[in-house]
Design an enzyme around this catalytic site. Sequence first.
Site, PDB file in Angstrom:
ATOM      1  N   ARG A 276       0.842  -1.193   0.000  1.00 30.89           N
ATOM      2  CA  ARG A 276       0.000   0.000   0.000  1.00 30.89           C
ATOM      3  C   ARG A 276       0.875   1.240   0.000  1.00 30.89           C
ATOM      4  NH1 ARG A 276      -5.426  -0.682   1.351  1.00 30.89           N
ATOM      5  NH2 ARG A 276      -5.975  -2.771   2.066  1.00 30.89           N
TER       6      ARG A 276
ATOM      7  N   ASP B 194       9.844  12.149  -7.441  1.00 30.67           N
ATOM      8  CA  ASP B 194       9.770  11.348  -6.216  1.00 30.67           C
ATOM      9  C   ASP B 194      10.704  10.145  -6.303  1.00 30.67           C
ATOM     10  OD1 ASP B 194       8.865  10.886  -3.626  1.00 30.67           O
ATOM     11  OD2 ASP B 194       7.174   9.653  -4.266  1.00 30.67           O
TER      12      ASP B 194
ATOM     13  N   GLY C  48       0.610   5.938  -0.516  1.00 28.67           N
ATOM     14  CA  GLY C  48      -0.219   7.094  -0.244  1.00 28.67           C
ATOM     15  C   GLY C  48      -1.385   7.227  -1.188  1.00 28.67           C
ATOM     16  N   MET C  49      -1.248   6.717  -2.412  1.00 27.80           N
ATOM     17  CA  MET C  49      -2.286   6.907  -3.411  1.00 27.80           C
ATOM     18  C   MET C  49      -3.133   5.667  -3.679  1.00 27.80           C
ATOM     19  SD  MET C  49      -2.162  10.042  -4.319  1.00 27.80           S
ATOM     20  CE  MET C  49      -1.038  11.444  -4.230  1.00 27.80           C
ATOM     21  N   GLY C  50      -2.791   4.511  -3.093  1.00 26.19           N
ATOM     22  CA  GLY C  50      -3.590   3.335  -3.373  1.00 26.19           C
ATOM     23  C   GLY C  50      -2.897   2.063  -2.931  1.00 26.19           C
TER      24      GLY C  50
ATOM     25  N   VAL D  10      -1.404  -1.946  -4.306  1.00 26.54           N
ATOM     26  CA  VAL D  10      -0.912  -2.702  -5.452  1.00 26.54           C
ATOM     27  C   VAL D  10      -1.125  -4.185  -5.174  1.00 26.54           C
ATOM     28  CG1 VAL D  10       1.069  -3.240  -6.911  1.00 26.54           C
ATOM     29  CG2 VAL D  10       0.819  -0.942  -5.960  1.00 26.54           C
TER      30      VAL D  10
END
Length: 343
Positions: free
Chosen positions: A76, A187, A78-80, A82
């Site tokens: 997991r 990033d 910050g955006m979702g 996997v």
Amino acid sequence: MVALVEERLDSGARGRVHRHAAECPACRELLVAVMRSQSCPGPLDAPLPPCGPAAARTWTPPGVLDEFHLVRLLGRGGMGAVYLAHDTSLDRLVALKLSVALEPDTSTLDSFAIEARAIARIKHPNVVTVFRAGQVEGRPYLVYEYVDGKSLAELALPLPWRYALDIALGLARGLRAAHQRGVLHRDVKPGNAILDADGSIKLLDFGLAAFVGTDRSKPWAVPGVVGTPRYMAPEVRLGAPATPQSDLYALGLLVYELCTGRVPHVRASGADRVAAALVPLVDLVPGVDLDFAEAVERCLEEDPSARFGRVDALCTALERLGARGQDAGFAPVRSAAIAETRP
């Protein structure tokens, strides 16, 4: 502001920072970014995700999304989340990333769209391949090649510098391919690079990428304080636009960490500047090649103009070092060699 990121300020000093930020737009933007990162898991090692009550609640995806059968959760962010998934149409394993927030906000939706566009622009063996983008119940998902390996954040550090050189070269090549297609990553960090079982390295997670023109005669600069605070270039921490040189700084910091097992602490330097308390690699890594150390430390120069002008120049320097190592009989990095560094 930097001391605030490191949580080294007393209440009085924190108050002065907030009062200054109220009158300084650049510092206010950075302060908002820092506060967001501190209120979510992983304050220094995670990008700046959407936070708040909604971020704590998650949505459970169905077991089947179109032709993809979810197998297990891989991780997991910050955006979702996997997932490992089985692509039934082509009978292959893939990595499927999707938003799991109950109510995905605009920044999350934008991030998925940006990542799909960014990786679709780049075709390079050192950048993870995206196969398709889709939606399920109004939430976006992305399907990537599945890389059976470990992220650099999972490795036991430090690594032998020759292995770090091989990894650095692969990441520099991937970053060069991105810049050539007008994509700033913004990033670069160990968690966004994965080492395949065959020893190859791939750059991934372009959710915070920015698009610029490919005309190299014009300066590239993208405003906005985004990224992972721990790996931000000094000028970006202070609110300056992201540039290819800020990507280079993050890459240099990543390689420095691979070699030493540490990230230099960021310290205040004067009223309006930040600098890294950088210990030279030769003082920390016995036997390190002096040219390799110089290349890494050039990426970490406080002044962006003192860094490499382009990733191409860094690639050339690292390729020369790699060729010299092969002539001397040093084998390139392999997964078994990396495994030996784990406890």
